[in-house]
Write an enzyme that holds these catalytic residues in place. Structure first.
Site, PDB file in Angstrom:
ATOM      1  NE  ARG A  79      -2.668   1.222   3.763  1.00 32.87           N
ATOM      2  CZ  ARG A  79      -3.695   1.230   4.626  1.00 32.87           C
ATOM      3  NH1 ARG A  79      -4.789   0.802   4.158  1.00 32.87           N
ATOM      4  NH2 ARG A  79      -3.268   1.213   5.752  1.00 32.87           N
TER       5      ARG A  79
ATOM      6  NE  ARG B   6      -1.639   4.281   7.415  1.00 35.59           N
ATOM      7  CZ  ARG B   6      -3.013   4.084   7.636  1.00 35.59           C
ATOM      8  NH1 ARG B   6      -3.864   4.213   6.882  1.00 35.59           N
ATOM      9  NH2 ARG B   6      -3.206   3.499   8.935  1.00 35.59           N
TER      10      ARG B   6
HETATM   11  P1  AMP Z   1      -6.837   3.714  10.295  1.00 38.35           P
HETATM   12  O1  AMP Z   1      -6.344   4.620   9.444  1.00 38.35           O
HETATM   13  O2  AMP Z   1      -8.407   3.766  10.605  1.00 38.35           O
HETATM   14  O3  AMP Z   1      -6.090   2.332  10.217  1.00 38.35           O
HETATM   15  O4  AMP Z   1      -6.170   4.494  11.691  1.00 38.35           O
HETATM   16  C1  AMP Z   1      -4.817   4.361  11.797  1.00 38.35           C
HETATM   17  C2  AMP Z   1      -4.332   4.521  13.410  1.00 38.35           C
HETATM   18  O5  AMP Z   1      -5.172   5.843  13.958  1.00 38.35           O
HETATM   19  C3  AMP Z   1      -5.002   3.271  14.067  1.00 38.35           C
HETATM   20  O6  AMP Z   1      -3.963   2.258  14.330  1.00 38.35           O
HETATM   21  C4  AMP Z   1      -5.018   4.188  15.578  1.00 38.35           C
HETATM   22  O7  AMP Z   1      -3.611   4.225  16.058  1.00 38.35           O
HETATM   23  C5  AMP Z   1      -5.475   5.389  15.437  1.00 38.35           C
HETATM   24  N1  AMP Z   1      -7.052   5.452  15.369  1.00 38.35           N
HETATM   25  C6  AMP Z   1      -7.840   5.789  14.071  1.00 38.35           C
HETATM   26  N2  AMP Z   1      -9.293   5.590  14.671  1.00 38.35           N
HETATM   27  C7  AMP Z   1      -9.134   5.201  15.903  1.00 38.35           C
HETATM   28  C8  AMP Z   1     -10.068   4.917  16.962  1.00 38.35           C
HETATM   29  N3  AMP Z   1     -11.326   4.935  16.701  1.00 38.35           N
HETATM   30  N4  AMP Z   1      -9.573   4.591  18.191  1.00 38.35           N
HETATM   31  C9  AMP Z   1      -8.365   4.669  18.428  1.00 38.35           C
HETATM   32  N5  AMP Z   1      -7.390   4.914  17.792  1.00 38.35           N
HETATM   33  C10 AMP Z   1      -7.701   5.264  16.532  1.00 38.35           C
END
Ligand code: AMP
Length: 213
Positions: A123, A155
């Site tokens: 990705r 990322r």
């Molecule tokens: P994502 O892009 O949704 O995979 O989010 C990337 C990172 O952001 C996650 O691995 C968490 O560290 C943080 N994160 C995003 N959404 C949440 C949430 N609802 N609760 C806690 N951490 C979050």
């Protein structure tokens, strides 16, 4: 709508498709946090290390961000990446009850772990337009398929070890969240393997079925 599923299950891609076709606002908590990190804000400084380690940001911080965004948006959104814990489910239900809003459908995307590790290893995100895609989908010159941009980033939390940690966190904490949401709102499990168009079609069918129920 709420889109659930492990990291790399295609939530972001499918939420963007849904936002476009159903005229919904895409609310991605991961994107909001990454924007905070990029801006160097106090919030960004607080969450940067947590995200890089693949851990979850504390519930009170997440609730504050989501509350502010949903209050400002009004109706018509698709949530991607939230809620991820039982506390966030309880906080969201209370918030939406207070706003007099319902959730039309919770979609839980199903993708096996090995497929996720494979997908996330390939990705990349475009530094110019922010589009996330797989290396296989780059244009013939190796540019972003959306804008042709050539500054492609991986990322920090997509490193294989961090991906495995994010999957562990997902299985331990976030997996049961879909069930908790399903007790309050309509929930459908949708197969997330296959071409993005095919998955989008399955979600559209689930939405139609939910509308008729
Ligand atoms: P994502 O892009 O949704 O995979 O989010 C990337 C990172 O952001 C996650 O691995 C968490 O560290 C943080 N994160 C995003 N959404 C949440 C949430 N609802 N609760 C806690 N951490 C979050």
């Amino acid at each position: 709508m709420i889109l659930m599923g492990p990291p790399g299950s295609g939530k972001g891609t499918q939420a963007a498709v849904l936002a476009w076709f159903q005229d919904l606002r895409h609310v991605s908590t991961g994107d909001m946090l990454r924007a905070a990190v990029a801006s160097g804000s106090a919030l960004g400084k607080r969450v940067e290390g947590i995200m890089a380690a693949g851990e979850l940001v504390p519930d009170d911080v997440m609730m504050e961000i989501v509350k502010e965004r949903l209050e400002e948006l009004g109706e018509g959104w698709v949530l991607d990446g939230f809620p991820r814990t039982a506390e966030q489910v309880a906080g969201l239900v209370e918030l939406l009850d207070g706003l007099g809003q319902e959730v039309g459908l919770v979609v839980d995307l199903q993708v096996p772990d090995e497929e996720i590790v494979r997908r996330l290893a390939g990705r990349v995100t475009c530094g110019d337009c922010g589009h996330t895609t797989s290396r296989d989908a780059l244009d013939p010159d190796g540019g972003c398929p959306d804008c042709g941009g050539r500054t492609l980033h991986v990322r920090v939390d997509d490193a294989e070890e961090t991906v495995r940690r994010r999957l562990d966190v997902y299985r331990a904490t976030t997996g049961p969240v879909a069930e908790a949401l399903g007790r309050r709102y309509p929930l459908r499990r949708v197969e997330g393997v296959g071409a993005p168009d095919a998955v989008a079609q399955r979600i559209a069918s689930a939405l139609e079925a939910a509308d008729q129920a």
